[in-house]
Design a protein around this motif. Structure first.
Motif, PDB file in Angstrom:
ATOM      1  N   TYR A  69       0.989  -1.093   0.098  1.00 29.18           N
ATOM      2  CA  TYR A  69      -0.114   0.084  -0.055  1.00 29.18           C
ATOM      3  C   TYR A  69       0.906   1.060   0.007  1.00 29.18           C
ATOM      4  O   TYR A  69       0.368   2.421  -0.482  1.00 29.18           O
ATOM      5  CB  TYR A  69      -1.032   0.005   1.465  1.00 29.18           C
ATOM      6  N   LYS A  70       2.001   1.165   0.569  1.00 25.92           N
ATOM      7  CA  LYS A  70       3.146   2.454   0.592  1.00 25.92           C
ATOM      8  C   LYS A  70       4.409   1.932   0.018  1.00 25.92           C
ATOM      9  O   LYS A  70       4.627   0.564   0.128  1.00 25.92           O
ATOM     10  CB  LYS A  70       3.386   3.061   1.956  1.00 25.92           C
ATOM     11  N   TRP A 128       2.003   6.878  -0.289  1.00 27.48           N
ATOM     12  CA  TRP A 128       1.194   5.795  -0.821  1.00 27.48           C
ATOM     13  C   TRP A 128       1.325   5.354  -2.217  1.00 27.48           C
ATOM     14  O   TRP A 128       1.677   6.106  -3.282  1.00 27.48           O
ATOM     15  CB  TRP A 128      -0.305   6.541  -0.862  1.00 27.48           C
ATOM     16  N   TRP A 150      -5.414   5.472   7.139  1.00 27.58           N
ATOM     17  CA  TRP A 150      -5.871   4.219   6.924  1.00 27.58           C
ATOM     18  C   TRP A 150      -7.247   4.040   7.327  1.00 27.58           C
ATOM     19  O   TRP A 150      -8.137   3.306   6.769  1.00 27.58           O
ATOM     20  CB  TRP A 150      -4.984   3.567   7.717  1.00 27.58           C
ATOM     21  N   GLN A 180      -5.708   5.103  -5.283  1.00 22.13           N
ATOM     22  CA  GLN A 180      -4.815   5.951  -5.039  1.00 22.13           C
ATOM     23  C   GLN A 180      -5.298   7.406  -4.838  1.00 22.13           C
ATOM     24  O   GLN A 180      -4.712   8.071  -3.706  1.00 22.13           O
ATOM     25  CB  GLN A 180      -3.727   6.172  -6.028  1.00 22.13           C
ATOM     26  N   ALA A 196      -6.593   7.615  -1.170  1.00 23.31           N
ATOM     27  CA  ALA A 196      -5.368   7.729  -0.028  1.00 23.31           C
ATOM     28  C   ALA A 196      -4.687   9.212  -0.108  1.00 23.31           C
ATOM     29  O   ALA A 196      -4.634   9.762   0.774  1.00 23.31           O
ATOM     30  CB  ALA A 196      -4.400   6.694  -0.556  1.00 23.31           C
TER      31      ALA A 196
END
Length: 421
Positions: free
Chosen positions: A222-223, A229, A387, A414, A417
Motif C-alpha cells: 500500500y506504501k 502511498w 488508513w 490512490q 489515499a
C-alpha cells in the motif's frame, strides 16, 4: 481477524469532539450507580465466532470473561456489546457521531480515534509489567508519533493451505512456490474437476488482506519504501493484472469481489477449493467441515515464496470521554495476566501478543508455521490516520480490480489515499 475502520469514522469522530469536551455522560450512559459505588464499563467488541447463539459466539466468550472479572472486582461491571466484523465499523462510527462513546473498544483499527484525541494513552490504562510482556514489534505499531494508544489484542499470520487429496487427484507433486507454478497447479486442478482451483475472497469482509498478500508477492504494497502511498504502483497493477487473468480463466472463486473469506474457507473445508490463503483462525472452520488431509506452505510470490507474510493485529483501546481509567486498567490487567487471553487463542485459534502467550503455544504443531512467521511479518499502514478512511474504501472497491481495468480501480484508490484526511 480483520482491520476495520468506518468510512465515516474520521468525520464522525470530528463531529463528536464538540460534544465530548464537557465530560457529559456520553455513550457510557449512567456508568456509576447512585450511592452504590459500582462502575459499569461499556465495551464494544468484534465477534470472532460464528454469531449469536453459536457455542463459540463472542457473547458467550465475553460473558465468561466479564463474569469472572466482576467476581474478583464486585464494584466493576463490564457490559459488552458484540458486533459482527461486517458491521462493527459502521456501528461504532454511528455511536461516536451520536456521542455514545464506549469506554472500551476491541476491533481492528485505532488511528482515526488518536487523531481526534479520543483515546487514553496505553500507560494510563495498562500496568508496566503487562506492557513489558507485549511482543515489542507489535507494541510499536500501537504508537502514533511515538506515543502508544492501541494495545495489541490478538495476532495472526497467513500461509497457503492446499488440499492434499485434490493435489493427488490432479497429479500435483508439491505446493506451488511461484505464480507460474500456482497457475499451472490451478489448471491441473480445474482439469481434474475442481470447481475452485484457487479460493480468492475479495469481498468486503477482508479484501484488504488478500490484496496485500498478493502485492507482497511482487514487491508491492500500500506504501512504498519512502512511506508514500503507492496503491497504483506498476508492481501492484502487474499483480492485479495477473490475478485478473486467473479469474478470467476460471481458475478462482467465481466473482471474487462478492465473496468473503469465511465463505471461501468453508468451501475449502468442503473439498471444493484446491488452494487458499488463510491463517490459524481458518483451522476451526476446516476441522468443523471434517477436512483433515491438507497442507500448509509459504504463500507463492511472482518469482518465489514470500519471505514475509501478512501479520494481522487486532486492537483493544480505551476512550477517555467517560473517565474510569483506573477501572479500565484493572480490566485490561485482568485480561492479559489471567486466563482470558489464553482462552481467546484456544477458542478461535488466534495467536497471542505476549511473550508468555507465545511460549505457551510453542508446542502446537498446527500453529507452528504461523508462530514462526510472526517475527518477519509485514503490516498494514494502520499507524497512518488516513488508513481509517482508506481501509473501508479498499474493502468496497478493490475486488473490482480483477473484474474491470486494474489500473483504473487502483488509480481511484490512490486518489482516495492522497485525498484522505
Amino acid at each position: 481477524m480483520k482491520l476495520v475502520g468506518g468510512a465515516a469514522l474520521g468525520l464522525a469522530t470530528m463531529l463528536v469532539l464538540s460534544s465530548c469536551g464537557s465530560g457529559g455522560s456520553g455513550g457510557g450512559g449512567d456508568t456509576q450507580a447512585s450511592g452504590g459505588g459500582q462502575v459499569t464499563l461499556k465495551m464494544v467488541a468484534a465477534d470472532y465466532g460464528d454469531g449469536p447463539g453459536k457455542p463459540n459466539s463472542g457473547e458467550t466468550f465475553w460473558k465468561g470473561v466479564t463474569d469472572e472479572f466482576t467476581k474478583a472486582n464486585p464494584n466493576i461491571k463490564v457490559d459488552v456489546q458484540v458486533i459482527n466484523w461486517n458491521d462493527i465499523d459502521k456501528q461504532v462510527a454511528t455511536m461516536v457521531q451520536n456521542g455514545q462513546i464506549p469506554d472500551i473498544l476491541q476491533t481492528g483499527d485505532y488511528s482515526g480515534f488518536v487523531e481526534d484525541g479520543l483515546l487514553y494513552k496505553v500507560d494510563e490504562v495498562l500496568s508496566p509489567n503487562v506492557s513489558g510482556d507485549m511482543l515489542q514489534k507489535f507494541a510499536e505499531f500501537g504508537k502514533v508519533n511515538g506515543t502508544a494508544y492501541g494495545i495489541p489484542f490478538v495476532s495472526s499470520a497467513r500461509a497457503l493451505f492446499y488440499n492434499k487429496d485434490l493435489f493427488e487427484k490432479a497429479k500435483i507433486a508439491e505446493p506451488p512456490k511461484t505464480w507460474d507454478e500456482l497457475k499451472a497447479a490451478a489448471e491441473k486442478l480445474k482439469a481434474a474437476g475442481v470447481t475452485q482451483p484457487f479460493g480468492l475472497p475479495l469481498g468486503q469482509e477482508e479484501a484488504q488482506a488478500e490484496s496485500f498478500l498478493w502485492m507482497l508477492g511482487n514487491g508491492g504494497g500500500y506504501k512504498d519504501a519512502s512511506g508514500k502511498w503507492a496503491i497504483n504502483s506498476p508492481q501492484n497493477i502487474e499483480t492485479f493484472t495477473y490475478m485478473k487473468g486467473l479469474v478470467d480463466a476460471g481458475l478462482t472463486t467465481p466473482n471474487p469481489g462478492t465473496k468473503d473469506r469465511k465463505t471461501v474457507w468453508e468451501d475449502f473445508g468442503a473439498g471444493k477449493v484446491g488452494m487458499v490463503n488463510g491463517g490459524p483462525m481458518s483451522i476451526p472452520i476446516f476441522d468443523a467441515a471434517g477436512l483433515k488431509n491438507y497442507g500448509v506452505a509459504p504463500i507463492p510470490g511472482k518469482t518465489g515464496p514470500l519471505d514475509t507474510t501478512l501479520g494481522v493485529m487486532d486492537w483493544i483501546m480505551a476512550f477517555n470521554k467517560n473517565g474510569h481509567a483506573a477501572e479500565i486498567k484493572k480490566f485490561f490487567d485482568f485480561f492479559y495476566t489471567g486466563t482470558a487471553a489464553q482462552k481467546i487463542s484456544d477458542t478461535y485459534k488466534l495467536l497471542p501478543v505476549t511473550n508468555g502467550g507465545i511460549q505457551k503455544l510453542s508446542g502446537d504443531e498446527k500453529l507452528k508455521p504461523f508462530l514462526d512467521a510472526l517475527p518477519n511479518a509485514s503490516f498494514y499502514p494502520f499507524q497512518d490516520p488516513k488508513w481509517a478512511t482508506l481501509n473501508p474504501a479498499i474493502k468496497q472497491t478493490i475486488g473490482g480490480a480483477v473484474k474491470d481495468d486494474p489500473a483504473k480501480v487502483l488509480g481511484e484508490l490512490q486518489k482516495t489515499a492522497e485525498a484522505a484526511g
